[in-house]
Design a protein around this motif. Structure first.
Motif, PDB file in Angstrom:
ATOM      1  N   ASP A  89       6.472   9.919  -2.377  1.00 37.56           N
ATOM      2  CA  ASP A  89       7.456   9.021  -2.786  1.00 37.56           C
ATOM      3  C   ASP A  89       6.619   7.570  -2.983  1.00 37.56           C
ATOM      4  OD1 ASP A  89      10.889   7.890  -2.172  1.00 37.56           O
ATOM      5  OD2 ASP A  89       9.324   6.911  -3.526  1.00 37.56           O
ATOM      6  N   PHE A  90       5.970   7.442  -4.064  1.00 37.98           N
ATOM      7  CA  PHE A  90       4.916   6.245  -4.079  1.00 37.98           C
ATOM      8  C   PHE A  90       5.547   4.995  -4.087  1.00 37.98           C
ATOM      9  CE2 PHE A  90       2.497   3.390  -6.713  1.00 37.98           C
ATOM     10  CZ  PHE A  90       1.446   3.308  -6.120  1.00 37.98           C
ATOM     11  N   ARG A  91       6.692   4.867  -4.684  1.00 37.52           N
ATOM     12  CA  ARG A  91       7.530   3.652  -4.659  1.00 37.52           C
ATOM     13  C   ARG A  91       7.809   3.041  -3.158  1.00 37.52           C
ATOM     14  NH1 ARG A  91       5.254   1.507  -8.260  1.00 37.52           N
ATOM     15  NH2 ARG A  91       6.003  -0.271  -7.182  1.00 37.52           N
ATOM     16  N   LEU A  92       8.204   4.097  -2.523  1.00 38.85           N
ATOM     17  CA  LEU A  92       8.621   3.797  -1.045  1.00 38.85           C
ATOM     18  C   LEU A  92       7.392   3.384  -0.380  1.00 38.85           C
ATOM     19  CD1 LEU A  92      11.106   3.717   1.011  1.00 38.85           C
ATOM     20  CD2 LEU A  92      10.450   6.051   1.479  1.00 38.85           C
ATOM     21  N   ALA A  93       6.297   4.184  -0.628  1.00 43.80           N
ATOM     22  CA  ALA A  93       5.044   3.951   0.161  1.00 43.80           C
ATOM     23  C   ALA A  93       4.543   2.411  -0.160  1.00 43.80           C
ATOM     24  CB  ALA A  93       3.725   4.973  -0.316  1.00 43.80           C
ATOM     25  N   MET A  94       4.934   2.025  -1.371  1.00 43.60           N
ATOM     26  CA  MET A  94       4.328   0.642  -1.717  1.00 43.60           C
ATOM     27  C   MET A  94       5.507  -0.323  -1.126  1.00 43.60           C
ATOM     28  SD  MET A  94       1.948   0.683  -3.641  1.00 43.60           S
ATOM     29  CE  MET A  94       2.194  -1.340  -4.122  1.00 43.60           C
ATOM     30  N   VAL A  95       6.910  -0.162  -0.873  1.00 38.90           N
ATOM     31  CA  VAL A  95       7.498  -0.897  -0.225  1.00 38.90           C
ATOM     32  C   VAL A  95       7.286  -1.078   1.325  1.00 38.90           C
ATOM     33  CG1 VAL A  95       9.966  -1.158   0.625  1.00 38.90           C
ATOM     34  CG2 VAL A  95       9.753  -0.631  -1.732  1.00 38.90           C
ATOM     35  N   VAL A  96       7.055  -0.004   1.927  1.00 40.44           N
ATOM     36  CA  VAL A  96       6.558  -0.180   3.130  1.00 40.44           C
ATOM     37  C   VAL A  96       5.113  -0.725   3.334  1.00 40.44           C
ATOM     38  CG1 VAL A  96       5.884   1.181   5.317  1.00 40.44           C
ATOM     39  CG2 VAL A  96       7.449   2.073   3.881  1.00 40.44           C
ATOM     40  N   MET A  97       4.182  -0.697   2.229  1.00 42.07           N
ATOM     41  CA  MET A  97       2.955  -1.356   2.483  1.00 42.07           C
ATOM     42  C   MET A  97       3.071  -2.967   2.011  1.00 42.07           C
ATOM     43  SD  MET A  97      -0.185  -1.672  -0.225  1.00 42.07           S
ATOM     44  CE  MET A  97       0.780  -2.967  -0.976  1.00 42.07           C
ATOM     45  N   LYS A 121      -2.290  -1.750  -7.907  1.00 40.34           N
ATOM     46  CA  LYS A 121      -3.333  -1.896  -7.746  1.00 40.34           C
ATOM     47  C   LYS A 121      -3.801  -3.114  -7.056  1.00 40.34           C
ATOM     48  CE  LYS A 121      -6.350   0.803  -9.976  1.00 40.34           C
ATOM     49  NZ  LYS A 121      -7.185   1.257 -11.133  1.00 40.34           N
ATOM     50  N   LEU A 122      -3.577  -4.356  -7.627  1.00 43.02           N
ATOM     51  CA  LEU A 122      -3.744  -5.451  -7.166  1.00 43.02           C
ATOM     52  C   LEU A 122      -3.132  -5.664  -5.806  1.00 43.02           C
ATOM     53  CD1 LEU A 122      -4.682  -8.499  -7.493  1.00 43.02           C
ATOM     54  CD2 LEU A 122      -2.849  -8.994  -8.931  1.00 43.02           C
ATOM     55  N   SER A 123      -1.888  -5.199  -5.627  1.00 42.88           N
ATOM     56  CA  SER A 123      -1.028  -5.257  -4.347  1.00 42.88           C
ATOM     57  C   SER A 123      -1.976  -4.569  -3.178  1.00 42.88           C
ATOM     58  CB  SER A 123       0.354  -4.823  -4.590  1.00 42.88           C
ATOM     59  OG  SER A 123       1.026  -5.091  -3.278  1.00 42.88           O
ATOM     60  N   ILE A 124      -2.418  -3.319  -3.338  1.00 42.00           N
ATOM     61  CA  ILE A 124      -3.082  -2.646  -2.552  1.00 42.00           C
ATOM     62  C   ILE A 124      -4.431  -3.312  -2.153  1.00 42.00           C
ATOM     63  CG2 ILE A 124      -4.176  -0.547  -1.899  1.00 42.00           C
ATOM     64  CD1 ILE A 124      -2.163   0.845  -3.866  1.00 42.00           C
ATOM     65  N   CYS A 130      -4.397   7.113  -5.739  1.00 39.27           N
ATOM     66  CA  CYS A 130      -3.350   7.771  -6.662  1.00 39.27           C
ATOM     67  C   CYS A 130      -3.708   7.589  -8.217  1.00 39.27           C
ATOM     68  CB  CYS A 130      -1.990   7.270  -6.364  1.00 39.27           C
ATOM     69  SG  CYS A 130      -1.582   7.746  -4.685  1.00 39.27           S
ATOM     70  N   GLY A 131      -3.552   8.753  -8.935  1.00 37.13           N
ATOM     71  CA  GLY A 131      -3.658   8.489 -10.251  1.00 37.13           C
ATOM     72  C   GLY A 131      -2.623   7.797 -11.205  1.00 37.13           C
ATOM     73  N   ASN A 132      -3.040   7.208 -12.161  1.00 36.92           N
ATOM     74  CA  ASN A 132      -2.162   6.250 -13.018  1.00 36.92           C
ATOM     75  C   ASN A 132      -1.370   5.186 -12.282  1.00 36.92           C
ATOM     76  OD1 ASN A 132      -2.795   8.270 -15.274  1.00 36.92           O
ATOM     77  ND2 ASN A 132      -1.383   9.760 -14.252  1.00 36.92           N
ATOM     78  N   LEU A 133      -2.301   4.665 -11.587  1.00 38.95           N
ATOM     79  CA  LEU A 133      -1.545   3.261 -10.967  1.00 38.95           C
ATOM     80  C   LEU A 133      -1.597   2.220 -11.927  1.00 38.95           C
ATOM     81  CD1 LEU A 133      -3.320   2.876  -7.467  1.00 38.95           C
ATOM     82  CD2 LEU A 133      -1.220   3.325  -7.744  1.00 38.95           C
TER      83      LEU A 133
END
Length: 407
Positions: free
Chosen positions: A290-298, A338-341, A330-333
């Protein structure tokens, strides 16, 4: 006008006749309308920003009027306020014995306050916030009515320092904190279709809105009292419906608040978020991430460490850099993700050799070089340079070690 709106929204006509006061007749109304050529100041749209979860907002989406009709709609809205329509809806919202009419009246107030700043300002009074608090505290109030009150709070505190202060002074925030903590575990795991869960999720959004946009340090300190319960739920469950609303509440509360950041870190909040992120990332090979959830946590973690070196040190032994490198791979970011990470990696590696070393072991420096070579995004390139600059010392040490081994 009010009667027509209520009928369109499905309120029973008998209920309307029993509760709605008599408005001026149509001829008098037409006589007071501004002439077609008269210019009236337009009070711009009131937007709701920040961490509010759009899926739990009850506020309706506004129809887009043709450009030629925007002024007429603005005049009509202003006239509705001038003839007492806002006051009438307010009286109906707090005094009617019919729950349906209370809900619809609040709904219309939400629409007006979200659409026009001057409506938001008129409603931002201690009396109105006190009435909302009374409804929320009443055990006999329906779940839908409470959700509508929370939606009203969301609109009144967005971009409105006065509204935020009134939410605190009227004890609305205290009531929201109580509603947040007293939800049962059975309701939490029941999912988004449960009205009581939807109420809880709305409470999370409202607490976040009371704390930021604009930043309100007093409210951030008050809302921080929700952290122990939030951490307990995060520790017990990785369920999407629990993690996302809680993160959307934590982020605004800790944003630019050293007090909230330190308190959250002191009770183990950073470690919990790091473990959740690691669990999500490690599932890449086992199940769909769940990439979106992972981004929210990050992003929530990122808000917890901004300009706080002590909080960064709390994360040294939790492989947070490795988790972020997995996300970045992860592919197709999208460029924004990508900037946020990369920005988060930059903050974690600034003045922290342990995280710099972990980045080196994760082949992160070569990935930053790759971003510089391949990306056309100036912001992303600048963020990658920031990471490389942070790691310049450890890179030299690594290079010297390689040369020594070769010799």
């Amino acid at each position: 006008m009010v009667q027509m709106c209520l009928v369109c929204l499905g309120v029973d006509n008998d209920v309307i006749q029993q509760n709605v006061l008599q408005l001026p007749n149509p001829e008098k109304i037409n006589n007071h309308l501004p002439p077609p050529d008269e210019e009236t100041a337009d009070d711009g749209d009131q937007s709701s920003q920040g961490y509010s979860d759009k899926n739990v907002r009850l506020t309706p989406s506004k129809p887009q009027a043709p450009v030629g009709e925007e002024k007429d709609l603005g005049d009509l809205c202003k006239y509705f306020v001038d003839i007492g329509g806002l006051r009438l809806l307010y009286n109906l919202a707090k005094s009617s014995s019919h729950s349906q009419l209370n809900e619809v009246s609040l709904y219309m107030l939400v629409v007006l306050a979200e659409s026009k700043v001057y409506c938001q300002q008129i409603l931002s009074t201690a009396e109105f916030f006190g009435d909302i608090c009374t409804i929320l505290s009443d055990e006999e109030s329906s779940v839908n009515l409470k959700r509508m009150c929370i939606s009203m709070i969301l609109v009144l505190v967005s971009n409105n320092k006065t509204g935020q202060n009134l939410a605190r002074e009227s004890k609305c925030i205290d009531t929201l904190l109580l509603l947040f903590s007293k939800i049962s575990n059975v309701v939490l795991v029941s999912g988004s279709t449960n009205p009581e869960y939807q109420l809880w999720s709305s409470v999370c959004s409202a607490l976040g809105a009371c704390a930021t946009n604009p930043q309100n340090e007093e409210n951030q300190k008050l809302c921080s009292s929700a952290f122990p319960q939030a951490i307990e739920w995060l520790h017990d469950s990785l369920q999407h419906e629990i993690v996302r609303p809680i993160c959307c509440m934590i982020g605004p509360i800790v944003a630019n608040s050293r007090f909230a950041q330190d308190y959250f870190a002191s009770i183990g909040g950073l470690e919990i978020l790091a473990d959740i992120l690691s669990h999500l990332v490690n599932g890449l090979q086992e199940r769909s991430l769940d990439f979106r959830l992972a981004m929210v946590v990050m992003e929530t973690l990122d808000m917890c460490i901004i300009e706080n070196s002590e909080s960064i040190r709390h994360l040294e032994n939790h492989s947070i850099i490795s988790s972020l490198m997995s996300l970045l791979s992860c592919g197709n970011l999208e460029a924004e993700d990508k900037l946020s990470i990369v920005l988060t990696i930059g903050r974690l590696t600034e003045d922290c050799e342990a995280n710099q070393y972990e980045l080196l072991k994760s082949h992160g420096l070569s990935l930053m070089d790759q971003i510089l070579e391949e990306s056309q995004d100036d912001k992303l390139q600048k963020a990658a340079r920031f990471v490389l600059q942070n790691c310049r010392h450890i890179s030299k040490i690594a290079m010297m070690f390689v040369i020594w081994q070769w010799w």
